[in-house]
Structures are given as C-alpha cells and as structure tokens.
Scaffold this motif. Structure first.
Motif, mmCIF file in Angstrom:
data_model
loop_
_atom_site.group_PDB
_atom_site.id
_atom_site.type_symbol
_atom_site.label_atom_id
_atom_site.label_comp_id
_atom_site.label_asym_id
_atom_site.label_seq_id
_atom_site.Cartn_x
_atom_site.Cartn_y
_atom_site.Cartn_z
ATOM 1 N N VAL A 116 -23.122 44.555 -63.755
ATOM 2 C CA VAL A 116 -22.217 43.954 -64.728
ATOM 3 C C VAL A 116 -23.039 43.548 -65.945
ATOM 4 C CG1 VAL A 116 -20.614 42.072 -65.184
ATOM 5 C CG2 VAL A 116 -20.678 43.127 -62.920
ATOM 6 N N GLU A 117 -22.588 43.989 -67.139
ATOM 7 C CA GLU A 117 -23.333 43.710 -68.363
ATOM 8 C C GLU A 117 -22.488 42.865 -69.311
ATOM 9 O OE1 GLU A 117 -25.122 46.121 -72.234
ATOM 10 O OE2 GLU A 117 -25.154 47.074 -70.253
ATOM 11 N N LYS A 169 -26.971 42.570 -61.281
ATOM 12 C CA LYS A 169 -27.062 43.752 -60.441
ATOM 13 C C LYS A 169 -26.769 43.384 -58.994
ATOM 14 C CE LYS A 169 -30.291 47.444 -59.141
ATOM 15 N NZ LYS A 169 -31.695 47.944 -59.284
ATOM 16 N N THR A 170 -25.843 44.106 -58.379
ATOM 17 C CA THR A 170 -25.593 43.974 -56.945
ATOM 18 C C THR A 170 -26.018 45.279 -56.274
ATOM 19 O OG1 THR A 170 -23.341 44.876 -56.902
ATOM 20 C CG2 THR A 170 -23.585 42.542 -57.510
ATOM 21 N N ARG A 230 -31.677 40.171 -69.928
ATOM 22 C CA ARG A 230 -31.714 39.113 -68.932
ATOM 23 C C ARG A 230 -31.096 39.685 -67.655
ATOM 24 N NH1 ARG A 230 -28.208 34.885 -72.089
ATOM 25 N NH2 ARG A 230 -27.322 36.846 -72.870
ATOM 26 N N LEU A 231 -31.923 40.041 -66.714
ATOM 27 C CA LEU A 231 -31.477 40.728 -65.505
ATOM 28 C C LEU A 231 -31.625 39.818 -64.291
ATOM 29 C CD1 LEU A 231 -30.535 43.352 -64.041
ATOM 30 C CD2 LEU A 231 -32.964 43.945 -63.819
ATOM 31 N N THR A 239 -27.406 34.912 -52.361
ATOM 32 C CA THR A 239 -28.784 34.960 -52.852
ATOM 33 C C THR A 239 -28.787 35.419 -54.304
ATOM 34 O OG1 THR A 239 -29.655 35.490 -50.652
ATOM 35 C CG2 THR A 239 -31.071 35.980 -52.531
ATOM 36 N N LEU A 240 -29.525 34.710 -55.150
ATOM 37 C CA LEU A 240 -29.687 35.085 -56.555
ATOM 38 C C LEU A 240 -31.180 35.182 -56.861
ATOM 39 C CD1 LEU A 240 -28.155 35.506 -59.309
ATOM 40 C CD2 LEU A 240 -28.752 33.110 -59.794
#
Length: 372
Positions: free
Chosen positions: A231-232, A225-226, A202-203, A190-191
């Motif tokens: 992670v950036e 984001k998980t 941009r998240l 899922t995104l």
C-alpha cells in the motif's frame, strides 16, 4: 446481590454494578419482545415463549441485541420489578458454570520491541521514559502506553537497521514513528520499520492488523508491505487487516488516497472504499460501499459483526483473549449481526453468543465450541 429493581438500575447507570448484577439486567432485557411495552406480571408467563422464539435463529441471520441502556432506562424499571426473580433463578446455573471464563480478561497494552542491535524490550515491564537512543533518535515509552520516537539530531549519514514491535494475542499498542506517523497495532500483529527512514521513501512491513495515520511528506511516499500486497500513500488514514489466518486481506481508506498493488494488479482507493485481496486466488477487487465503522470498531474498543460467521468471530475472540478455539460437531452456518464491547470478560461475551445457540466449554485457555 441487590434485589430492589430501582436501586439495581440506579447502580447500573452509575456504573457500580457487580458483574452478576450487570448480567441480570442485560439478560432480562434481552428476553423482552421488541414490539411490546415492558411486561406486567400477568404477561410474563404468556410472553416467555415468544421471547425465546425471537432469540432463536431464523433462516441465515441471527441478531445479537446489544442494549443502549440510557435510552431504555424507564422501561427497565418496570420490567425489572417483575422479572428480577425470574432472571436470577433462570441464570444461576450457567453463571456458576462459567466462573472459569470470568477469569479470562480482555487484552490490553502489551508489546515486545526488538531493536536493530538485537536488544529485546518487554514494553509491559519497561518503565516510562527513555528506552534507547539510536543515532540521535530517542525511543520513549509514554505514561499512557505509547511508544514514540523523538529526533534529537538528524543522522549525518544513512543509518541502517530496523526495529520490530510485536503485540501478542491479547495485546495492542500505539507507535509514533520517527516521521510523525501514528500506528495503532491490533492483537497478534508485527510491524517492522527502520529507525531512520530513507531519503526517498518510508517503508514498513506489517503482519496482522494496524491503523495508520500517515504524516504528510510529498518527497517520501509511505509504503506498507504485507506478505501479498503493498500500500502506497503520501499522507492519509487507513486500516489494513492482513492476518495470515484470514482468507481476505482488507485495506480500508478513511481519508486521503492510497494505491494498493500486487504483482499482477493494482487499485486506487478513495475515502470510504476498501480493497479485497483473496489470499488464495490473489484476486484484487474493490468494495466501494464499505462500512468504515465496522472496520474501525477494534480501534474503538468494540467487536462489530455484520453478517459474520461464527468462525470469523471466534478468530477475533481468540486473538483478543489469548485463547485457543476448537470445534466439535456440526458448526452453525448462521450469520451474526451486533456489537460487543472489547473490555468485557470472556464470560460476558459468551453469554451473548449463547443466547444465539452457540454452545461453549472452557478448560484453561482452550475454548470448545459445540455444534448442534
């Protein structure tokens, strides 16, 4: 079924074999001793036991042999001419028993899109072309199974709201986000993302596995984001495996640079490196010599195993073939090495695994793995 060895090999190379004919060729080759030349008729009986010994587990490592056929075509002509009768007789019963597995096909482009207003679009059924227009941002389904966003006019005010694309078990999909970032979603993923990114970042939120090719934008960092990490990046290529049923969250960098952060630690990755986040202890560590090809195999339509245990393999199979897996008896702790094409039907996958003493049974969508 074609019984002439040369004609059968020619059919295989041309891609015209039936599934049973393909199985005959592959199963026979898997029985050949690796150090020997292709056997003559007089050697079949004397080498058959040695062959099966080589396919049996040794210590804690089992090798699944996946053949590159063009490289061994000449040898196959010789071995098939003396071995085809043996193989067809030897495998007749297992092939008949696995008819049900042959009907379980691999996954494909399947996903459900949920728009910010609550509209649900089944992308399997949606026609190619425009699906929606969100404040000047057009969502389209392309003919090759992608979802793309096209900005026709820049929103005059900040636009709020998120879209969600979800692949089921047995599904995958590619999304081109409004900023030009490309995302490939693996099965059961899922995104969630805003249909118009903010001015300062941009998240997106991810559950499952996805590969990102992030469009460069130094003024707006891209963040994934998980449930346990963020992670950036500014612009880079990387893969995140963050399934909830996996013990470790893996972030693998192919190009550029990323920063992986948890509430208590962070690590910077360079190309060819991977972060490992233990889902139980929350310990974040660095793998500086990751096998990038193995981590990216799913995107290249391959299962790749390198010292993977059976349960890890079965979790991948469960997601891609949309099956449930149950276990009976003592399950082997052997480790597996090898590759299997993800476009194989489930019977072909298990024929390879069963050569390594993995015993399975199928009832509908439930696969039972029986230990020794």
């Amino acid at each position: 079924m074609e019984k002439n060895a040369k004609k059968l090999l020619d059919k295989y190379i041309a891609g015209n074999c039936t599934p049973d004919e393909m199985t005959v060729i592959e199963d026979w080759y898997l029985q050949l001793p690796f150090e020997k030349e292709a056997p003559h008729h007089s050697l079949i009986e004397s080498t058959s036991q040695e062959v099966w010994n080589r396919l049996s587990p040794r210590g804690k490592s089992v090798k699944m042999v996946i053949v590159k056929w063009l490289a061994i075509a000449a040898s196959l002509v010789l071995c098939l001419s003396v071995g085809i009768y043996f193989v067809t007789q030897h495998y007749a019963a297992p092939l008949t028993a696995k008819t049900e597995l042959k009907n379980i096909l691999p996954g494909g482009n399947k996903a459900v899109l949920t728009l910010a207003d609550g509209t649900v679009v089944n992308l399997d059924d949606a026609k190619n072309g425009q699906i929606a227009d969100q404040s000047g941002i057009v969502i389209r389904k392309t003919k090759n199974g992608q979802l793309e966003y096209i900005i026709k006019e820049i929103p005059k005010a900040t636009v709020k709201g998120s879209n969600t694309i979800a692949t089921p078990r047995g599904g995958q999909y590619e999304v081109n986000l409004p900023d030009g970032t490309k995302v490939w979603l693996n099965a059961a993923t899922t995104l969630k993302y805003p249909y118009a990114f903010a001015k300062n970042e941009r998240l997106v939120e991810l559950n499952g596995e996805a590969y990102f090719e992030v469009s460069k934008d130094r003024t707006r960092p891209f963040r994934v984001k998980t449930a346990v990490q963020t992670v950036e990046v500014l612009g880079t290529h990387f893969n995140i495996n963050a399934y909830q049923d996996e013990a470790v969250v893996k972030t693998t960098l192919l190009e550029g640079a990323v920063k992986v952060s948890t509430p208590s630690a962070s690590v910077n990755l360079h190309p060819g490196e991977q972060s490992l986040l233990n889902a139980t202890s929350a310990r974040l560590s660095l793998n500086a010599r990751v096998d990038v090809d193995k981590e990216m195999a799913w995107k290249n339509n391959v299962f790749s195993f390198d010292n993977d245990d059976l349960q890890s393999i079965m979790r991948q199979i469960s997601r891609w073939y949309d099956v449930d897996v149950v276990y009976q008896g003592k399950i082997t702790s052997e480790k597996y090495v090898g590759e299997i094409p993800r476009n194989s039907n489930l019977a072909e996958v298990f024929e390879i695994l069963e050569l390594n003493h993995v015993h399975i049974d199928a009832r509908g969508k439930v696969i039972t793995v029986t230990g020794n």
